[in-house]
Scaffold this motif. Sequence first.
Motif, PDB file in Angstrom:
ATOM      1  N   HIS A 237      15.247  58.708  40.788  1.00 25.93           N
ATOM      2  CA  HIS A 237      16.142  58.711  41.947  1.00 25.93           C
ATOM      3  C   HIS A 237      16.320  60.102  42.560  1.00 25.93           C
ATOM      4  N   PRO A 238      15.237  60.835  42.819  1.00 24.08           N
ATOM      5  CA  PRO A 238      15.424  62.187  43.380  1.00 24.08           C
ATOM      6  C   PRO A 238      16.074  62.183  44.757  1.00 24.08           C
ATOM      7  N   LEU A 239      15.686  61.237  45.621  1.00 23.00           N
ATOM      8  CA  LEU A 239      16.251  61.200  46.968  1.00 23.00           C
ATOM      9  C   LEU A 239      17.720  60.796  46.931  1.00 23.00           C
ATOM     10  N   GLU A 240      18.063  59.871  46.027  1.00 24.99           N
ATOM     11  CA  GLU A 240      19.461  59.459  45.899  1.00 24.99           C
ATOM     12  C   GLU A 240      20.343  60.628  45.457  1.00 24.99           C
ATOM     13  N   GLY A 350      37.610  58.164  50.320  1.00 24.05           N
ATOM     14  CA  GLY A 350      37.928  56.811  49.873  1.00 24.05           C
ATOM     15  C   GLY A 350      36.695  56.012  49.492  1.00 24.05           C
ATOM     16  N   PRO A 351      35.688  55.884  50.375  1.00 20.10           N
ATOM     17  CA  PRO A 351      34.490  55.093  50.036  1.00 20.10           C
ATOM     18  C   PRO A 351      33.410  55.877  49.303  1.00 20.10           C
ATOM     19  N   GLN A 352      33.605  57.173  49.096  1.00 18.76           N
ATOM     20  CA  GLN A 352      32.531  58.028  48.594  1.00 18.76           C
ATOM     21  C   GLN A 352      32.037  57.645  47.204  1.00 18.76           C
ATOM     22  N   ALA A 353      32.945  57.339  46.291  1.00 23.30           N
ATOM     23  CA  ALA A 353      32.546  57.054  44.907  1.00 23.30           C
ATOM     24  C   ALA A 353      31.643  55.835  44.836  1.00 23.30           C
ATOM     25  N   ALA A 354      32.018  54.757  45.528  1.00 18.19           N
ATOM     26  CA  ALA A 354      31.185  53.562  45.517  1.00 18.19           C
ATOM     27  C   ALA A 354      29.866  53.812  46.225  1.00 18.19           C
ATOM     28  N   LEU A 355      29.892  54.540  47.330  1.00 21.19           N
ATOM     29  CA  LEU A 355      28.682  54.851  48.083  1.00 21.19           C
ATOM     30  C   LEU A 355      27.655  55.538  47.189  1.00 21.19           C
ATOM     31  N   ILE A 356      28.096  56.491  46.382  1.00 29.59           N
ATOM     32  CA  ILE A 356      27.181  57.247  45.528  1.00 29.59           C
ATOM     33  C   ILE A 356      26.805  56.455  44.275  1.00 29.59           C
ATOM     34  N   ALA A 357      27.787  55.873  43.581  1.00 30.40           N
ATOM     35  CA  ALA A 357      27.527  55.212  42.301  1.00 30.40           C
ATOM     36  C   ALA A 357      26.635  53.993  42.440  1.00 30.40           C
ATOM     37  N   GLU A 358      26.744  53.280  43.556  1.00 30.18           N
ATOM     38  CA  GLU A 358      25.934  52.076  43.752  1.00 30.18           C
ATOM     39  C   GLU A 358      24.446  52.382  43.931  1.00 30.18           C
ATOM     40  N   SER A 359      24.115  53.641  44.111  1.00 35.28           N
ATOM     41  CA  SER A 359      22.710  54.017  44.313  1.00 35.28           C
ATOM     42  C   SER A 359      21.916  54.060  43.016  1.00 35.28           C
ATOM     43  N   VAL A 364      21.495  54.777  33.986  1.00 31.60           N
ATOM     44  CA  VAL A 364      21.425  56.191  34.385  1.00 31.60           C
ATOM     45  C   VAL A 364      22.512  56.523  35.405  1.00 31.60           C
ATOM     46  N   ARG A 365      23.477  55.641  35.548  1.00 32.36           N
ATOM     47  CA  ARG A 365      24.479  55.792  36.614  1.00 32.36           C
ATOM     48  C   ARG A 365      25.407  56.974  36.368  1.00 32.36           C
ATOM     49  N   TYR A 366      25.862  57.152  35.143  1.00 30.62           N
ATOM     50  CA  TYR A 366      26.744  58.284  34.831  1.00 30.62           C
ATOM     51  C   TYR A 366      26.023  59.594  35.145  1.00 30.62           C
ATOM     52  N   SER A 367      24.750  59.686  34.724  1.00 32.55           N
ATOM     53  CA  SER A 367      23.978  60.914  34.930  1.00 32.55           C
ATOM     54  C   SER A 367      23.627  61.122  36.397  1.00 32.55           C
ATOM     55  N   GLY A 368      23.052  60.110  37.035  1.00 30.37           N
ATOM     56  CA  GLY A 368      22.582  60.258  38.408  1.00 30.37           C
ATOM     57  C   GLY A 368      23.703  60.479  39.396  1.00 30.37           C
ATOM     58  N   ALA A 369      24.729  59.620  39.327  1.00 32.73           N
ATOM     59  CA  ALA A 369      25.851  59.757  40.254  1.00 32.73           C
ATOM     60  C   ALA A 369      26.589  61.069  40.010  1.00 32.73           C
ATOM     61  N   GLY A 370      26.774  61.417  38.735  1.00 32.34           N
ATOM     62  CA  GLY A 370      27.473  62.656  38.418  1.00 32.34           C
ATOM     63  C   GLY A 370      26.728  63.884  38.915  1.00 32.34           C
ATOM     64  N   LEU A 371      25.403  63.889  38.750  1.00 27.73           N
ATOM     65  CA  LEU A 371      24.613  65.026  39.224  1.00 27.73           C
ATOM     66  C   LEU A 371      24.684  65.161  40.740  1.00 27.73           C
ATOM     67  N   VAL A 417      22.221  59.046  56.860  1.00 27.83           N
ATOM     68  CA  VAL A 417      21.179  58.194  57.443  1.00 27.83           C
ATOM     69  C   VAL A 417      19.977  58.100  56.501  1.00 27.83           C
ATOM     70  N   ALA A 418      19.653  59.194  55.813  1.00 26.35           N
ATOM     71  CA  ALA A 418      18.481  59.227  54.930  1.00 26.35           C
ATOM     72  C   ALA A 418      18.747  58.619  53.558  1.00 26.35           C
ATOM     73  N   MET A 419      19.997  58.413  53.192  1.00 23.62           N
ATOM     74  CA  MET A 419      20.320  57.890  51.864  1.00 23.62           C
ATOM     75  C   MET A 419      19.714  56.498  51.668  1.00 23.62           C
ATOM     76  N   PRO A 420      18.940  56.300  50.583  1.00 21.04           N
ATOM     77  CA  PRO A 420      18.284  55.002  50.373  1.00 21.04           C
ATOM     78  C   PRO A 420      19.310  53.876  50.224  1.00 21.04           C
ATOM     79  N   ARG A 421      18.955  52.734  50.752  1.00 15.40           N
ATOM     80  CA  ARG A 421      19.775  51.535  50.614  1.00 15.40           C
ATOM     81  C   ARG A 421      19.192  50.668  49.501  1.00 15.40           C
ATOM     82  N   LYS A 422      20.062  50.135  48.652  1.00 13.01           N
ATOM     83  CA  LYS A 422      19.598  49.242  47.603  1.00 13.01           C
ATOM     84  C   LYS A 422      19.309  47.880  48.220  1.00 13.01           C
TER      85      LYS A 422
END
Length: 438
Positions: A237-240, A350-359, A364-371, A417-422
């Motif tokens: 998930h480098p782009l995420e 407000g929406p930031q945590a879900a926006l990032i964590a859902e990616s 690997v969610r704790y590591s990827g989202a946290g990084l 805009v560039a953030m990948p969509r699941k």
Amino acid sequence: MPRQSSPDRVQLRRAVVASTVGTTIEWYDFFLYGTVAALVFPKLFFPTGTPSAGVLESFGTLFVGFLARPLGAAVFGHYGDRIGRKATLVSTLLLMGIATVLIGVLPGYGVLGVAAPVLLTLLRVVQGIGVGGEWGGSVLMSMEWGSPRRRGLLTSMPQLGVPLGLLLSTAAVAACSAVTGDGFEAWGWRIPFLASAVLIGVGLWVRLSVAESPDFARVKEVRAVERLPVLAAIRRHPLEILTSMLVRLSEQAPFYLFVTFVLTYGTKQLEMPRGELLTYTLIAAAIGLISVPFFGHLSDRVGRRLVYGAGVVCTGLYAFPYFGLLDTRVSGLVLLGIVLSLIVHDMQYGPQAALIAESFGTNVRYSGAGLGYQLASVTAGGPAPLIAAAILQQTGSSTGISWYIVGCAVISLVALVAMPRKPAGVADPATRPKPATA
């Protein structure tokens, strides 16, 4: 979608409360440092140069804490994805609390000489590591116990730790400043740091009552735990990770100008009373208790990217009016400026945590989202007060600072805009068992 069973609803409530209480305590500690770094530390720990140099050196230690946050995200992300969210969150809370209490008893430059700022910097690094590992776990405990259709609201609750922590830390500084008077800069500032010991005890009691995240339990059940989750997150998930970092520029950099640099700007440049500015920040933080979950809930209804993008645009548009309101020195207009600054911030937060964590997938969610989240500390939150102080020192004007905020907003909008969509309907690969291999 099936309703959650009663035991699950109880655990969801416990997870939300534990995450919110824990993050509140962590951010109380972190913001407390920022407030005192603006008001006290330049004279106490950096008295040898000019007042402007002391401010820059003090904000430099603030930056060091931000540099340490990605390290905390990597270290605790590894253990959060390997052994579980709960145990990791207990560790981050203890680490942060111990560092804060030690800062509260640290002698100044007049007693220890150059060792005083060195020790202060080291303790700030420990604070940064602790808060860097905190965010991912607290958000995931709420997110993974709840319904996917309510993730915006549920993950916004731990985000309340920011306005709550800001509220508590600012209130503690304001109260101690009022009570100790002239003694505040000598010893009164230490009281809020020492009070952190009590808060840590409360936080541990709450967190130990929560069961492990069901999503992580499923990952263990199907043997999908990654041996090196941080490396797996970077590889897959480098782009995420990159876009998660960049979308935070317009949220985090202005935020630390709105709550930390404003104290220096208001007291030094505008010659306003310290207590007045602290009170206005308290009011703005209190409004965040409503606006953060509101915008998280709104993102569940109309979409996270729409709400977040609106917040980015509003932040860019507000850059010049913000300093225009402050520069009037009129109490009501200064209050309005500070309140509006945190509302445009909350539209993103407000929406930031879900926006990032859902990616990211569960394993690997704790590591990827946290990084992704904490790397913004290096590019946004940490440098922001330093950049603003340097611009002000060189130009004597806020114009350059406003353009800096606008630049952050432009970069964040491109990253959003560039953030990948699941893709819809794609199952989390972490729920599929790994084949048994030697």
